[in-house]
Design a protein around this motif. Structure first.
Motif, PDB file in Angstrom:
ATOM      1  N   SER A  66       0.797  -1.197   0.054  1.00 58.97           N
ATOM      2  CA  SER A  66      -0.170   0.017  -0.074  1.00 58.97           C
ATOM      3  C   SER A  66       1.078   1.213  -0.111  1.00 58.97           C
ATOM      4  CB  SER A  66      -0.850  -0.152   1.076  1.00 58.97           C
ATOM      5  OG  SER A  66      -1.828  -1.142   0.974  1.00 58.97           O
ATOM      6  N   ALA A  69       2.568   1.621  -3.448  1.00 57.75           N
ATOM      7  CA  ALA A  69       1.543   2.271  -4.320  1.00 57.75           C
ATOM      8  C   ALA A  69       1.022   3.541  -4.205  1.00 57.75           C
ATOM      9  CB  ALA A  69       0.192   1.378  -4.284  1.00 57.75           C
ATOM     10  N   GLN A  70       1.293   3.833  -2.968  1.00 55.85           N
ATOM     11  CA  GLN A  70       0.985   5.383  -2.798  1.00 55.85           C
ATOM     12  C   GLN A  70       2.072   6.477  -3.177  1.00 55.85           C
ATOM     13  OE1 GLN A  70      -0.225   5.594   1.387  1.00 55.85           O
ATOM     14  NE2 GLN A  70      -1.895   4.190   1.037  1.00 55.85           N
ATOM     15  N   SER A  71       3.214   5.819  -3.524  1.00 53.45           N
ATOM     16  CA  SER A  71       4.382   6.841  -3.761  1.00 53.45           C
ATOM     17  C   SER A  71       4.072   7.347  -5.340  1.00 53.45           C
ATOM     18  CB  SER A  71       5.546   5.796  -4.001  1.00 53.45           C
ATOM     19  OG  SER A  71       5.840   5.141  -2.902  1.00 53.45           O
ATOM     20  N   ASP A  72       5.011   8.436  -5.492  1.00 51.87           N
ATOM     21  CA  ASP A  72       4.570   8.910  -6.863  1.00 51.87           C
ATOM     22  C   ASP A  72       5.436   8.257  -8.013  1.00 51.87           C
ATOM     23  OD1 ASP A  72       4.140  10.793  -8.952  1.00 51.87           O
ATOM     24  OD2 ASP A  72       4.914  12.501  -8.214  1.00 51.87           O
ATOM     25  N   HIS A  73       4.767   7.736  -8.842  1.00 49.37           N
ATOM     26  CA  HIS A  73       5.469   6.982  -9.792  1.00 49.37           C
ATOM     27  C   HIS A  73       5.363   7.869 -11.352  1.00 49.37           C
ATOM     28  CE1 HIS A  73       5.806   3.352  -7.356  1.00 49.37           C
ATOM     29  NE2 HIS A  73       4.365   3.608  -7.102  1.00 49.37           N
ATOM     30  N   PHE A 108      -2.175  -1.552  -6.545  1.00 51.43           N
ATOM     31  CA  PHE A 108      -1.489  -1.097  -7.877  1.00 51.43           C
ATOM     32  C   PHE A 108      -2.563  -0.780  -8.965  1.00 51.43           C
ATOM     33  CE2 PHE A 108       1.892  -2.794  -5.198  1.00 51.43           C
ATOM     34  CZ  PHE A 108       2.763  -1.555  -5.257  1.00 51.43           C
ATOM     35  N   CYS A 113      -3.912   3.454  -7.790  1.00 48.44           N
ATOM     36  CA  CYS A 113      -2.348   4.207  -7.969  1.00 48.44           C
ATOM     37  C   CYS A 113      -2.414   4.582  -9.397  1.00 48.44           C
ATOM     38  CB  CYS A 113      -1.547   2.812  -7.949  1.00 48.44           C
ATOM     39  SG  CYS A 113       0.382   3.461  -8.126  1.00 48.44           S
ATOM     40  N   LYS A 114      -2.786   5.922  -9.563  1.00 48.80           N
ATOM     41  CA  LYS A 114      -3.179   6.638 -10.664  1.00 48.80           C
ATOM     42  C   LYS A 114      -1.850   7.005 -11.476  1.00 48.80           C
ATOM     43  CE  LYS A 114      -7.680   8.439  -9.526  1.00 48.80           C
ATOM     44  NZ  LYS A 114      -8.353   9.364  -9.393  1.00 48.80           N
ATOM     45  N   SER A 115      -0.787   7.077 -10.663  1.00 44.22           N
ATOM     46  CA  SER A 115       0.562   7.529 -11.065  1.00 44.22           C
ATOM     47  C   SER A 115       1.250   6.277 -11.978  1.00 44.22           C
ATOM     48  CB  SER A 115       1.674   7.938 -10.297  1.00 44.22           C
ATOM     49  OG  SER A 115       1.709   7.235  -9.564  1.00 44.22           O
ATOM     50  N   LYS A 121       3.006  -3.103 -14.274  1.00 43.98           N
ATOM     51  CA  LYS A 121       3.200  -3.362 -13.043  1.00 43.98           C
ATOM     52  C   LYS A 121       3.236  -4.818 -13.121  1.00 43.98           C
ATOM     53  CE  LYS A 121      -0.445  -1.158 -13.164  1.00 43.98           C
ATOM     54  NZ  LYS A 121      -1.150  -0.375 -13.971  1.00 43.98           N
TER      55      LYS A 121
END
Length: 270
Positions: A66, A69-73, A108, A113-115, A121
């Motif tokens: 989680s 997934a919350q990171s900025d990709h 994800f 996870c929009k980014s 993935k």
């Protein structure tokens, strides 16, 4: 009239600023250490920023997925997760129980996870998926000569942005070291045959070959070249058949990065 989706590139964009994050989870002993080292070396060569987590509990694994997934990709090409563990058909072992693979993948999805929406993935899982042993079957090989494949020509739309809707579960790949119901042997010295084959193929062909073609080659290598015996319980050599499930919507080729910062961080459970 041609649908808008047909005007989108047939290959994933691998020209972002960063290749992306790669998470490796090692939850068992006996060959896993070697597999972890092999995957770390392989993924850093591909340009990923690799973090290794060992001996994770069920909660830690879910929280980890989680959090990642919350990171900025947004500046990344894609995301990779490697799980080295024991398991069952749709689960892998933590230090205090089992976790379903679907629960680790869920954070994800595109609407969460929009980014990473529209980006690959990739999940590679080295773990047994049951107790059955595959003793193989003899076949007669038929050789054939195949000419060079001619790539289809596709028209690109330059300077024009095309917006379209995709399923939240699109652009995932789940690659397993074995088929459902069967064991996945490991070698305590050399590591598992699946991870060895996967790393060799990725290092050799990642910049020139589509990922699905590479995974078929991995299947071929493991299926034809590998055999072992399990704990002395059987005198018949054991074979192994990797498998994968693809929800990818484009070709994936790891085009080289001009400048890559490689990061390796080893994290112990808190």
């Amino acid at each position: 009239m041609e649908p808008d989706v047909m005007r989108v590139s047939d290959t994933y964009n691998m020209e972002h600023e960063r290749r992306g994050l790669a998470v490796i989870i090692t939850n068992t002993q006996g060959g896993v250490e070697k597999d972890g080292e092999s995957m770390t070396d392989c993924l850093t060569q591909l340009g990923f920023e690799v973090t290794v987590y060992s001996n994770q509990t069920m909660r830690q694994m879910k929280v980890l997925m989680s959090k990642v997934a919350q990171s900025d990709h947004s500046t990344c090409d894609c995301f990779v997760c490697v799980i080295l563990s024991d398991g069952g058909n749709d689960n892998v072992k933590a230090t205090d129980g089992t976790v379903t693979i679907s629960s680790l993948v869920a954070p994800f999805k595109g609407h969460i996870c929009k980014s990473l929406a529209g980006k690959p993935k990739l999940f590679f899982i080295q773990a047994s998926r049951g107790r059955e042993l595959d003793h193989g079957v003899n076949v007669t090989n038929a050789f054939s000569v195949v000419g060079d494949d001619a790539d289809d020509d596709y028209d690109e739309v330059d300077g024009e942005s095309v917006t379209y809707k995709i399923p939240a579960g699109a652009d995932f790949l789940l690659a397993y070291s074995t088929v459902a119901g069967y064991q996945s042997p490991r070698n305590t010295i050399n590591g598992s045959c699946y991870i060895n084959a996967l790393c060799w193929v990725l290092k050799k062909y990642s910049t020139t070959m589509d990922l699905l073609r590479m995974l078929i080659l991995v299947n071929k290598i493991v299926a034809r070249r590998f055999q072992s015996q399990i704990d002395g319980r059987s005198t018949i050599p054991v074979k192994q058949m990797p498998s994968f499930v693809s929800m990818l919507t484009k070709d994936l080729i790891f085009t080289p990065k001009e400048e890559v910062v490689w990061v390796r961080r080893v994290m112990e459970p808190s």
